[in-house]
Design a protein around this motif. Sequence first.
Motif, PDB file in Angstrom:
ATOM      1  N   UNK A 528       5.570 -15.670 -14.370  1.00  0.00           N
ATOM      2  CA  UNK A 528       4.984 -14.830 -13.320  1.00  0.00           C
ATOM      3  C   UNK A 528       5.809 -14.925 -12.042  1.00  0.00           C
ATOM      4  N   UNK A 529       5.675 -13.894 -11.229  1.00  0.00           N
ATOM      5  CA  UNK A 529       6.246 -13.875  -9.879  1.00  0.00           C
ATOM      6  C   UNK A 529       5.067 -13.834  -8.914  1.00  0.00           C
ATOM      7  N   UNK A 530       4.738 -14.972  -8.255  1.00  0.00           N
ATOM      8  CA  UNK A 530       3.510 -15.050  -7.461  1.00  0.00           C
ATOM      9  C   UNK A 530       3.655 -14.579  -6.015  1.00  0.00           C
ATOM     10  N   UNK A 531       4.846 -14.138  -5.602  1.00  0.00           N
ATOM     11  CA  UNK A 531       5.070 -13.782  -4.198  1.00  0.00           C
ATOM     12  C   UNK A 531       4.241 -12.555  -3.808  1.00  0.00           C
ATOM     13  N   UNK A 532       3.589 -12.643  -2.670  1.00  0.00           N
ATOM     14  CA  UNK A 532       2.828 -11.502  -2.144  1.00  0.00           C
ATOM     15  C   UNK A 532       3.809 -10.515  -1.515  1.00  0.00           C
ATOM     16  N   UNK A 533       3.724  -9.271  -1.944  1.00  0.00           N
ATOM     17  CA  UNK A 533       4.685  -8.233  -1.575  1.00  0.00           C
ATOM     18  C   UNK A 533       3.910  -6.992  -1.154  1.00  0.00           C
ATOM     19  N   UNK A 534       4.345  -6.356  -0.068  1.00  0.00           N
ATOM     20  CA  UNK A 534       3.632  -5.183   0.425  1.00  0.00           C
ATOM     21  C   UNK A 534       3.600  -4.067  -0.598  1.00  0.00           C
ATOM     22  N   UNK A 535       4.578  -4.018  -1.494  1.00  0.00           N
ATOM     23  CA  UNK A 535       4.595  -2.949  -2.493  1.00  0.00           C
ATOM     24  C   UNK A 535       3.394  -3.002  -3.423  1.00  0.00           C
ATOM     25  N   UNK A 536       2.695  -4.137  -3.460  1.00  0.00           N
ATOM     26  CA  UNK A 536       1.473  -4.207  -4.272  1.00  0.00           C
ATOM     27  C   UNK A 536       0.424  -3.206  -3.811  1.00  0.00           C
ATOM     28  N   UNK A 537       0.536  -2.740  -2.554  1.00  0.00           N
ATOM     29  CA  UNK A 537      -0.353  -1.662  -2.111  1.00  0.00           C
ATOM     30  C   UNK A 537      -0.168  -0.411  -2.960  1.00  0.00           C
ATOM     31  N   UNK A 538       1.052  -0.242  -3.508  1.00  0.00           N
ATOM     32  CA  UNK A 538       1.335   0.933  -4.319  1.00  0.00           C
ATOM     33  C   UNK A 538       0.513   1.017  -5.587  1.00  0.00           C
ATOM     34  N   UNK A 539      -0.055  -0.101  -6.025  1.00  0.00           N
ATOM     35  CA  UNK A 539      -0.961  -0.065  -7.178  1.00  0.00           C
ATOM     36  C   UNK A 539      -2.072   0.954  -6.925  1.00  0.00           C
ATOM     37  N   UNK A 540      -2.496   0.991  -5.678  1.00  0.00           N
ATOM     38  CA  UNK A 540      -3.585   1.883  -5.291  1.00  0.00           C
ATOM     39  C   UNK A 540      -3.093   3.100  -4.534  1.00  0.00           C
ATOM     40  N   UNK A 541      -2.187   2.882  -3.570  1.00  0.00           N
ATOM     41  CA  UNK A 541      -1.711   3.941  -2.686  1.00  0.00           C
ATOM     42  C   UNK A 541      -0.197   4.017  -2.790  1.00  0.00           C
ATOM     43  N   UNK A 542       0.376   4.997  -3.454  1.00  0.00           N
ATOM     44  CA  UNK A 542      -0.284   6.258  -3.795  1.00  0.00           C
ATOM     45  C   UNK A 542      -0.668   6.424  -5.255  1.00  0.00           C
ATOM     46  N   UNK A 543      -0.393   5.438  -6.143  1.00  0.00           N
ATOM     47  CA  UNK A 543      -0.426   5.741  -7.575  1.00  0.00           C
ATOM     48  C   UNK A 543      -1.798   5.634  -8.220  1.00  0.00           C
ATOM     49  N   UNK A 544      -2.751   4.987  -7.543  1.00  0.00           N
ATOM     50  CA  UNK A 544      -4.149   5.002  -7.978  1.00  0.00           C
ATOM     51  C   UNK A 544      -4.364   4.383  -9.361  1.00  0.00           C
ATOM     52  N   UNK A 545      -3.545   3.381  -9.711  1.00  0.00           N
ATOM     53  CA  UNK A 545      -3.794   2.670 -10.966  1.00  0.00           C
ATOM     54  C   UNK A 545      -5.026   1.787 -10.854  1.00  0.00           C
ATOM     55  N   UNK A 546      -5.321   1.358  -9.626  1.00  0.00           N
ATOM     56  CA  UNK A 546      -6.531   0.593  -9.314  1.00  0.00           C
ATOM     57  C   UNK A 546      -7.178   1.259  -8.111  1.00  0.00           C
ATOM     58  N   UNK A 547      -8.478   1.486  -8.117  1.00  0.00           N
ATOM     59  CA  UNK A 547      -9.117   2.166  -6.983  1.00  0.00           C
ATOM     60  C   UNK A 547      -8.958   1.377  -5.681  1.00  0.00           C
ATOM     61  N   UNK A 548      -8.923   2.108  -4.579  1.00  0.00           N
ATOM     62  CA  UNK A 548      -8.762   1.494  -3.257  1.00  0.00           C
ATOM     63  C   UNK A 548      -9.827   0.448  -2.992  1.00  0.00           C
ATOM     64  N   UNK A 549     -11.064   0.709  -3.417  1.00  0.00           N
ATOM     65  CA  UNK A 549     -12.179  -0.182  -3.088  1.00  0.00           C
ATOM     66  C   UNK A 549     -12.446  -1.244  -4.155  1.00  0.00           C
ATOM     67  N   UNK A 550     -11.563  -1.349  -5.146  1.00  0.00           N
ATOM     68  CA  UNK A 550     -11.727  -2.399  -6.152  1.00  0.00           C
ATOM     69  C   UNK A 550     -11.617  -3.761  -5.448  1.00  0.00           C
ATOM     70  N   UNK A 551     -12.500  -4.693  -5.736  1.00  0.00           N
ATOM     71  CA  UNK A 551     -12.478  -5.983  -5.025  1.00  0.00           C
ATOM     72  C   UNK A 551     -11.116  -6.675  -5.051  1.00  0.00           C
ATOM     73  N   UNK A 552     -10.425  -6.598  -6.162  1.00  0.00           N
ATOM     74  CA  UNK A 552      -9.118  -7.244  -6.228  1.00  0.00           C
ATOM     75  C   UNK A 552      -8.099  -6.531  -5.336  1.00  0.00           C
TER      76      UNK A 552
END
Length: 660
Positions: A528-552
Amino acid sequence: MINEQQLQQHLRKKPYLVDAIAGNSAMLVSLGRTGRLYRLWWPHIDYPQHVDEIRTGLKLGNTSGGVTWFDDSDAGWQHAANYAPHTNAYRVTSTHPDYPVTVEQTDFAAPGQPLMVRGYRLTNNGHETRDLEFYHYGSFRIMENELYATTEFQRKQDAMLHFRHQYAFAVGSSEVCSGYQAGNGSWHAAANGYLDGNVIAMQSDGAMKWTFAGIEPGQSVDFPMYIAAGHSRGEALAALTVAKSRSYAEWYSEMEAYWSKYLADAAPCPSANEAIAALYERSLLAMKLMADESTGTIVAAPEFDEYYSRCGGYAYSWGRDAAFVTTAFNKAGLGALSEKFYDWSITAQEPDGSWQQRHYNDGSLAPSWGLQMDEGASLLWGMWEYYIHSGKREAFLERMWPAVEKGAAFLFQQLDQDTGLPLPSRDLWEEREAEHTYSAAAVYGGLTAAAAFARRKGKEDLSAQWEEAAQDIASAIESRCWNESKGSYYRGLKLTVSKETYEAAIARGEGGFVQQRDKGYENYILDVDPIVDVSLLGISVPFDAVPVDHPRMVQTADAIERLLTSPNIGGIRRYENDGYIGGNPWILTTLWLCHYRTLQGRYEDARQLLDYAIKHVTSSGLLPEQVDRNTGETAWVVPLTWSHAMFVLAVHLLAERGEL
């Protein structure tokens, strides 16, 4: 490669950071706030670049000391600079405490012409009548090559002609020059205020002067200079003849009308706030200069590091950056630029359906570090975003479909049966190889878009196959990529590292394995790569693979803000322990969090992040890539097209919710 001494000599002529760009989307120049022209690209905005050094200066009457170069702050000249309102014309006013002359210089490219216009107004601020000599020194490195150049003074056209192979540049004015020198030590001759009349030299440089006699106190003289380009000597001289056939005022009015129409055709800024509206307009103007007139290619930034001394270069087209930019064009009512880009993008697709890392304007592969899975996926996503904003839907669908089908098939074949994520590739920052969570989200977005296109084509089986694959990726992100210890998604799985890093990680109890490669080579891979990266926002915005309001997703965004906010001056860094150019906050990353907070409904937080971008524009109103982590000053890349696109998108996201 050049050595350090050569690099420093190069940087004295061409610094990393510039203050402005001007152009017409076929000719592009970068400029300093002193008015010095650093680089000139033509007939495309990415390559080739043709200028080595261009300098402008004055000699006052019979004063000793030769020429004073008014584009030089070290010589005591002071400069005030900004864009002419509502245009891409850059205006510099130069004054000197010891010289009673003010120089106003305005640089712009004539619309639809291979022509750079440089307008000068020289004003006598003293109490005596003055004679002035204006000097222009030009050294051209045509096609970015110092070899095989010729410089020749053309008496009939009163022009200095620089040419090499299939490119030529004619420099002149509608005013008749009073002296010239081709090669033969023309820099030193110009600096000393004496040109010897040498007509031709197999060298790259030359100088000209113009004499203005008897300028009364308070009087101004105006004259234009032109840099005309052509694919032959005849073409360049013909373009210069056209330039001289019209007055400077006519050229300026035409340029002003061109940019006025461009802005009028765009959607108005959806905010009455003056600062937001000003940056919104400047963003649209800058983004247009980064979209090539003939091909539609969108480049990341004007080049500033030709020798790759601190980075890998920026004057290329990345599918990812361009997908964000075209989405901003869509929002701004400039979808024609998006459509032109996607028509071009087909020419850059590989036979296997992939899109590689980055490209030249002609669609050929630019210098590359290898496949980035998010590039092609972003293009498919961006095509769909344009499609749903377009009034030309069916025609666009027909043109795009073969590329969509091949592109989606490639992505479908790249899924790792072990993890459910796309196979390892380079990350969006081009620094590491892994199965990146951001890249997985981009592939989710690309396959979802392709499935929607397939439904429009009546290909239900393909649509179902790609939609199922996309949902499997989303499920894999949830089941495999959550890092409970940090309250964030992992940046990725199967991270390739050095042998030393691998052995140290294994000694700490981390998981990993050694992968046997061809010819006896080995890859050292951490689970695993555990580093926190701003690109993880892309999971939701803009690609919507996970909803914006999902707890995770909420936890991930909060971890990003907590761990990546720059402590001294605010703004969001790319990731933990980022070392690129010192690890500064970026404008686009800060705006990325703004997008997320807006969609989350945290509007006040979003407005503060938007305000950060406004407060960190350059002196000419452009958005850089990075802001210095200690001083808050511009740190790297001016302008960055992606930064401007993220600002335009942020404004629209807030305005659509009535929060601006």
